[in-house]
Write an enzyme that holds these catalytic residues in place. Structure first.
Site, mmCIF file in Angstrom:
data_model
loop_
_atom_site.group_PDB
_atom_site.id
_atom_site.type_symbol
_atom_site.label_atom_id
_atom_site.label_comp_id
_atom_site.label_asym_id
_atom_site.label_seq_id
_atom_site.Cartn_x
_atom_site.Cartn_y
_atom_site.Cartn_z
ATOM 1 N N ASN A 140 -10.132 -0.136 -0.874
ATOM 2 C CA ASN A 140 -8.636 -0.149 -0.719
ATOM 3 C C ASN A 140 -8.083 -0.725 -2.193
ATOM 4 O O ASN A 140 -8.195 -1.953 -2.420
ATOM 5 C CB ASN A 140 -7.984 -0.959 0.442
ATOM 6 N N CYS A 153 0.863 -1.150 -0.020
ATOM 7 C CA CYS A 153 -0.007 -0.071 -0.057
ATOM 8 C C CYS A 153 0.757 1.049 0.065
ATOM 9 O O CYS A 153 0.431 2.336 -0.379
ATOM 10 C CB CYS A 153 -0.921 0.017 1.083
ATOM 11 N N HIS A 208 -3.478 7.338 2.140
ATOM 12 C CA HIS A 208 -4.036 5.866 1.457
ATOM 13 C C HIS A 208 -5.181 5.653 2.147
ATOM 14 O O HIS A 208 -5.462 5.981 3.191
ATOM 15 C CB HIS A 208 -2.669 5.034 2.099
HETATM 16 N N1 COA Z 1 -18.679 -8.537 8.540
HETATM 17 C C1 COA Z 1 -19.462 -8.674 9.725
HETATM 18 N N2 COA Z 1 -18.621 -8.962 10.737
HETATM 19 C C2 COA Z 1 -17.169 -9.079 10.455
HETATM 20 C C3 COA Z 1 -16.749 -8.811 9.367
HETATM 21 C C4 COA Z 1 -17.588 -8.573 8.371
HETATM 22 N N3 COA Z 1 -17.043 -8.255 7.220
HETATM 23 N N4 COA Z 1 -15.365 -9.174 9.419
HETATM 24 C C5 COA Z 1 -15.260 -9.465 10.674
HETATM 25 N N5 COA Z 1 -16.422 -9.660 11.230
HETATM 26 C C6 COA Z 1 -16.521 -9.674 12.978
HETATM 27 C C7 COA Z 1 -15.190 -10.473 13.405
HETATM 28 O O1 COA Z 1 -15.432 -12.031 13.115
HETATM 29 C C8 COA Z 1 -15.263 -10.298 14.903
HETATM 30 O O2 COA Z 1 -16.343 -10.965 15.287
HETATM 31 P P1 COA Z 1 -16.195 -11.695 16.848
HETATM 32 O O3 COA Z 1 -16.126 -10.537 17.773
HETATM 33 O O4 COA Z 1 -17.354 -12.307 17.141
HETATM 34 O O5 COA Z 1 -14.965 -12.406 17.004
HETATM 35 C C9 COA Z 1 -16.275 -8.775 14.759
HETATM 36 O O6 COA Z 1 -16.600 -8.614 13.605
HETATM 37 C C10 COA Z 1 -14.989 -7.636 15.251
HETATM 38 O O7 COA Z 1 -13.834 -8.115 14.133
HETATM 39 P P2 COA Z 1 -12.515 -7.200 14.341
HETATM 40 O O8 COA Z 1 -11.644 -7.667 13.355
HETATM 41 O O9 COA Z 1 -12.052 -6.783 15.930
HETATM 42 O O10 COA Z 1 -13.081 -5.812 13.728
HETATM 43 P P3 COA Z 1 -12.344 -4.285 13.625
HETATM 44 O O11 COA Z 1 -12.925 -3.290 14.374
HETATM 45 O O12 COA Z 1 -10.919 -4.355 14.023
HETATM 46 O O13 COA Z 1 -12.306 -3.993 12.082
HETATM 47 C C11 COA Z 1 -10.959 -4.334 9.954
HETATM 48 C C12 COA Z 1 -11.875 -5.247 11.101
HETATM 49 C C13 COA Z 1 -10.477 -5.375 9.145
HETATM 50 C C14 COA Z 1 -12.029 -3.332 9.361
HETATM 51 C C15 COA Z 1 -9.935 -3.478 10.857
HETATM 52 O O14 COA Z 1 -9.499 -4.183 11.646
HETATM 53 C C16 COA Z 1 -8.952 -2.604 9.946
HETATM 54 O O15 COA Z 1 -9.322 -1.856 9.239
HETATM 55 N N6 COA Z 1 -7.670 -3.175 9.905
HETATM 56 C C17 COA Z 1 -6.798 -2.557 9.217
HETATM 57 C C18 COA Z 1 -6.597 -2.993 7.663
HETATM 58 C C19 COA Z 1 -5.926 -2.193 6.690
HETATM 59 O O16 COA Z 1 -5.686 -1.199 7.048
HETATM 60 N N7 COA Z 1 -5.048 -2.987 5.908
HETATM 61 C C20 COA Z 1 -4.429 -2.531 5.011
HETATM 62 C C21 COA Z 1 -3.253 -2.140 5.384
HETATM 63 S S1 COA Z 1 -2.624 -1.193 4.059
#
Ligand code: COA
Length: 332
Positions: A286, A117, A256
């Site tokens: 993204n 990224c 980004h």
């Molecule tokens: N829809 C519904 N629920 C979802 C889901 C989806 N698409 N994806 C995950 N969940 C669930 C998980 O299973 C978890 O359930 P649980 O509590 O029963 O285990 C719950 O939602 C919370 O998941 P979590 O991973 O803690 O959510 P979060 O608030 O951290 O958000 C992301 C997840 C991926 C959106 C976030 O972590 C993120 O954006 N991370 C950085 C990503 C990034 O920038 N990547 C590229 C870098 S360049």
């Protein structure tokens, strides 16, 4: 009198977005997710998805053609082409070679750059060095990724986050405008949190790698989120401090687009107002190396930037890789 080195100024740009729009509502039908969950956690409403026949080099070539057409340029004018991507058409030849061939250009040279990224900022840095040193007069930098090609369609953790796109910019020497400063980092200890395990020399493609779904993105979202907020905030603050600037001195910040919450945290830390930040993650998600040049195209279409305005770019990605680039805008 000693002659100072030229700056690398952005003098042209173009983009390509696949036609197919995949909305959160459509994803609700095939994944255990909801529009409300995706939008509130990421800021994404929809993303573009390339067709099966459309590769990264196809999208990159379309972005380059859009740039050449809009600014009345010829492909042969390009001395060097750098394609930032993590989804090359194949390991070799490079995507850059395929793009140059699609542009009927065989007089220059080009290569791919893998910075996830942060790939576009890394490529911009290389282009900057070629312009400043006088080794090239026209450097095209393309950020292009077909993320749908490496995303597990049944994994709700990753599929919702990514989209496909390409965007191109041209760098040329200028005495007055261009890249003022950049700070870039790579820390390989982040390798276990965002990666694609299969297909390379460590795990060459085999029945086993396919069965174990090793040709898809794996991400520990929570850890990446924490590092991304810290990395983007710190590097953006550092480049402002280093150049004796405040957030209020910036006309525009193009971060980004990985998660709107990461963008919000960074803009809050820099003390920026809403109208100082370009956000299009709601429409494109993204697109990895393409997010920042897409943002530059959008800012130019909307005529947000005037000559002399300060533009800040910042990115964070797999590796970990991150960085920030400060630009004195030159196009009117
Ligand atoms: N829809 C519904 N629920 C979802 C889901 C989806 N698409 N994806 C995950 N969940 C669930 C998980 O299973 C978890 O359930 P649980 O509590 O029963 O285990 C719950 O939602 C919370 O998941 P979590 O991973 O803690 O959510 P979060 O608030 O951290 O958000 C992301 C997840 C991926 C959106 C976030 O972590 C993120 O954006 N991370 C950085 C990503 C990034 O920038 N990547 C590229 C870098 S360049």
């Amino acid at each position: 009198m000693t002659q100072s080195l030229p700056k690398a100024m952005i003098t042209a740009m173009g983009s390509y977005l696949p036609q197919t729009i995949l909305t959160n509502k459509e994803l609700e039908k095939v994944l255990d997710t909801s529009d409300e969950w995706i939008y509130s956690r990421t800021g994404i409403r929809e993303r573009r998805i390339a067709t099966v026949n459309e590769s990264t080099s196809d999208m990159a070539a379309e972005a380059a053609k859009d740039m050449l057409d809009k600014y009345n340029l010829k492909a042969d004018d390009i001395d060097l082409l750098i394609v930032a991507t993590v989804t090359p058409d194949m390991f070799f030849p490079s995507t850059a070679a395929l793009v140059l061939q699609k542009l009927n250009h065989s007089k220059g040279w080009g290569f791919d750059l893998s910075g996830a990224c942060s790939g576009f900022l890394y490529a911009l840095s290389v282009g900057n060095a070629y312009i400043r040193s006088g080794m090239a007069k026209k450097v095209a930098v393309i950020g292009a990724d077909k993320m749908s090609a490496i995303t597990n369609q049944s994994d709700r953790n990753t599929r919702i986050l990514f989209g496909d796109a390409a965007a191109a910019i041209l760098l040329e020497p200028s005495t007055d405008y261009g890249i003022l400063d950049e700070i870039l980092y790579t820390d390989g200890s982040g390798k276990d949190y965002l990666y694609m395990p299969g297909g390379g020399s460590r795990n060459p493609a085999s029945h086993e790698t396919v069965e174990k779904k090793m040709h898809f993105i794996y991400q520990d979202g929570k850890t990446v989120f924490k590092f991304a907020v810290k990395g983007m905030e710190e590097v953006s603050e550092k480049i402002l401090r280093k150049n004796k600037l405040k957030g209020s001195d910036l006309t525009l910040f193009i971060p980004h687009q990985a998660n709107k919450r990461i963008i919000d945290a960074t803009t809050e830390r820099l003390g920026l107002l809403k109208n100082q930040v370009l956000i299009n993650i709601d429409r494109y998600a993204n697109t990895t190396a393409a997010t920042i040049p897409l943002g530059i195209c959008e800012a130019t279409d909307k005529k947000i930037l005037k000559p002399g305005n300060l533009l800040l770019l910042a990115a964070f990605g797999a590796g970990f890789t991150w960085g920030s680039t400060l630009i004195k805008w030159g196009m009117s």
